[in-house]
Enzyme design. Structure first.
Site, PDB file in Angstrom:
ATOM      1  N   SER A  18      -7.698  -1.995 -34.148  1.00 47.61           N
ATOM      2  CA  SER A  18      -8.586  -0.989 -35.366  1.00 47.61           C
ATOM      3  C   SER A  18      -8.723   0.187 -34.798  1.00 47.61           C
ATOM      4  CB  SER A  18     -10.364  -2.087 -35.758  1.00 47.61           C
ATOM      5  OG  SER A  18      -9.790  -3.127 -36.674  1.00 47.61           O
TER       6      SER A  18
ATOM      7  N   GLU B 228      -0.374  17.660  32.782  1.00 50.14           N
ATOM      8  CA  GLU B 228       0.883  17.468  31.802  1.00 50.14           C
ATOM      9  C   GLU B 228       1.682  17.605  32.623  1.00 50.14           C
ATOM     10  OE1 GLU B 228       0.886  14.279  30.247  1.00 50.14           O
ATOM     11  OE2 GLU B 228      -0.574  13.891  30.176  1.00 50.14           O
TER      12      GLU B 228
END
Length: 618
Positions: free
Chosen positions: A375, A100
């Site tokens: 309940s 690169e």
């Protein structure tokens, strides 16, 4: 004539000189302006956006057995795992530089030889087809700019590159580049790419051919990665291998051997999305415990270790996928459900599901306190406080008669009143009248305090007798109900429910670790008596459908829709909360928005049956 002609010629020459001078001045000013721009722009960008140099990194969520549940995608829908230069083999570093930017360590951000070469080639081709970009320029573009090819962008790129070289060392720039660069398949950085393409997490285990394959990708991430185009990847890899050999990074024999190697993709585990609701809830808990934002937790490279029991979570999700386990759907809504399983010995949430087919970010019904418990609240608000007061036992006789408490007139569901029943039978058969009477005797304030010790904190509006039957102002969540019942299952000891065991940052430092703080919040005697009654409620009472091969204690809960235009048996919420010797779980069923077109006629036995179907697999 000659004199006049000479004068005219001199005037024309002067005009040309003046024009040339003006043009030279203008060009000089433009060059000066451009130079000032290049000098200033990059520094301003770095000062304005310092966060750009902190690369987001995918965080990971892990189950209790070490299974990776999810790598969280970054905002750009990709994945990154950062690595320091010290974690990378020198050959990988040298290869990327050779391919690169071979003059990386000698230039100051701009490779003028490369730029000159690119300028010549672009002039010949009459277009901008080659950039001559250094690694620093590529980093500048990746961090701050788009990928367009125009003169202004190139000037900006150069300016930022020069600024980066002033602010950072060469190694810092190289490390950022190798972690920032896109490597195809949604992977950012060399470490993430190595994991994706080779199944290698330790970069120093990479072979020569694998390093060359990685260095080949940045030229064209979508066409040179081996997963998308094996032939092109191999051709580009071989070119990189020749560059490596030319730079004496490898020998000719090593180059030949690598060229003859065949790409072997990693064995991919079968992708299985497990616990979307659980992971969402874990992230919320992590935010509360650390003060970090959700974005920070998702992109900071954190590792969240959860208490999820994979077996329990899979069992829950498998049963939730079966239509026959749930009430029929309404006219325009699907009947929904949520469930939580907790290890009562520790408080660790083993499994959690916020809906029948949840995805990440969906409504998480398991943790939202918006459902009436009916309940199922009686052990917490009626019978538990009565036992804890020391004035009642499971065999105490309670009146079962129709009674008005001012304007409040509770009624038994079947309209039958026995005159007198034991507390044990009242709970077993879920009779309303004794429960309300008992709450009045122990006092609403005392009962609310008892519930709070179990983690059920009622709103100020819940200061009335209707809470005896589970009628609340806002509601509760399955997580809250499951945690409360763990106290009965655990001898009166509360271990606060939690999902996250620990959190480590990207540097493997522990930023959070759960510390259990068990508290004896009610007496062991109360817990034992309640467990005995709740076992009887399952073996002989309303919770029969929760029975299994192991001992089960628990309580059903049902809330009626009670709306004009619907049948009297129309229900809004179905509950079962119970426990085995190891697990405590809460199940809720119902519609997100109940109404004349969306209600249930099934009873809470369906929730009890779901509890049994899932926990029998654990």
């Amino acid at each position: 004539m000659d004199t006049a002609g000479m004068r005219t010629g001199r005037k024309q020459l002067l005009r040309i000189c003046y024009a040339g001078f003006d043009l030279a001045v203008i060009l000089s000013m433009l060059m000066l302006a451009g130079l000032i721009y290049i000098i200033q722009y990059g520094g301003l960008m770095l000062d304005r956006y310092p966060e750009k140099m902190i690369l987001p990194e995918s965080s990971v969520i892990i189950a209790s057995d070490g299974t990776v549940l999810r790598r969280i995608p970054l905002p750009e829908t990709g994945y990154r795992t950062n690595a320091g230069l010290g974690e990378m083999p020198q050959l990988l570093i040298d290869t990327f530089i050779a391919v690169e930017d071979r003059r990386f360590y000698s230039h100051e951000g701009l490779d003028y030889q490369g730029i000159a070469r690119a300028l010549v080639n672009n002039t010949v081709r009459m277009g901008v087809s080659e950039g001559g970009s250094s690694i620093t320029q590529q980093l500048a573009r990746g961090l701050y700019l788009n990928r367009g090819q125009n003169l202004l962008r190139k000037l900006n790129e150069a300016s930022i590159a020069l600024a980066l070289e002033k602010r950072l060392s060469k190694d810092e720039i190289l490390q950022l580049y190798l972690n920032q660069i896109y490597m195809g398949q949604g992977q950012y950085g060399v470490k993430s790419a190595a994991e994706r393409y080779f199944g290698i997490s330790d970069l120093k285990q990479l072979g020569i051919g694998q390093i060359a394959t990685l260095a080949a990708i940045p030229k064209g991430p979508s066409i040179y990665n081996p997963a998308d185009n094996l032939e092109r990847s191999a051709s580009r890899r071989n070119l990189v291998l020749r560059i490596m050999q030319q730079h004496k990074l490898i020998t000719t024999d090593q180059m030949t051997a690598a060229m003859n190697s065949t790409y072997q993709p990693p064995v991919k585990a079968k992708t299985e999305i497990v616990g979307a609701s659980y992971m969402d809830a874990a992230l919320q808990e992590a935010m509360q415990q650390t003060g970090l934002s959700q974005k920070e937790l998702r992109t900071g490279g954190y590792t969240l270790v959860t208490g999820m029991n994979i077996g329990a979570q899979r069992a829950m999700e498998h049963v939730f996928s079966q239509e026959d386990a749930f009430p029929p759907n309404g006219k325009d809504q699907r009947a929904e459900a949520a469930m939580v399983i907790i290890d009562q010995r520790t408080g660790e949430v083993a499994a959690l599901l916020g809906g029948r087919n949840p995805s990440t970010g969906d409504l998480n019904r398991a943790i939202i306190p918006s459902r009436q418990p009916g309940s199922a609240l009686k052990p917490i608000i009626d019978y538990g406080p009565a036992l804890e007061s020391g004035k009642y036992t499971p065999d105490s006789l309670l009146p079962d008669v129709k009674t008005a408490y001012g304007s409040y007139r509770p009624a038994n569901l079947n309209g039958v009143y026995r005159g007198q029943v034991s507390m044990r039978v009242a709970l077993q058969q879920s009779i309303n009248a004794p429960a309300v009477w008992l709450l009045q005797q122990v006092g609403v304030s005392y009962a609310r305090g008892f519930a709070a010790r179990l983690g059920v904190n009622l709103a100020a509006e819940d200061n009335h007798l209707a809470i005896a039957l589970g009628g609340l102002h806002s509601g509760v969540s399955p997580l809250t109900m499951a945690q409360a019942y763990t106290v009965f299952a655990n001898g009166g000891i509360l271990n606060k429910a939690y999902l996250v065991r620990s959190i480590r940052d990207a540097q493997d430092r522990v930023v959070y670790s759960h510390v259990s703080a068990p508290q004896q919040v009610i007496s062991a005697r109360t817990a034992a008596d309640m467990t005995g009654m709740l076992r009887q409620a399952v073996s002989e009472g309303t919770g029969r459908r929760a029975r299994m091969d192991v001992t089960v204690a628990g309580k059903t809960g049902t809330t009626q829709l009670d709306m004009p235009g619907v049948p009297g048996k129309a229900n809004r919420d179905l509950w079962f909360v119970g426990y085995t010797p190891r697990w405590t779980a809460a199940v809720w069923m119902g519609f997100d928005r109940s109404g004349p077109d969306n209600y249930m006629t099934a009873g809470s036995g369906l929730a009890a049956a779901l509890f049994s179907r899932i926990l029998s697999k654990l």
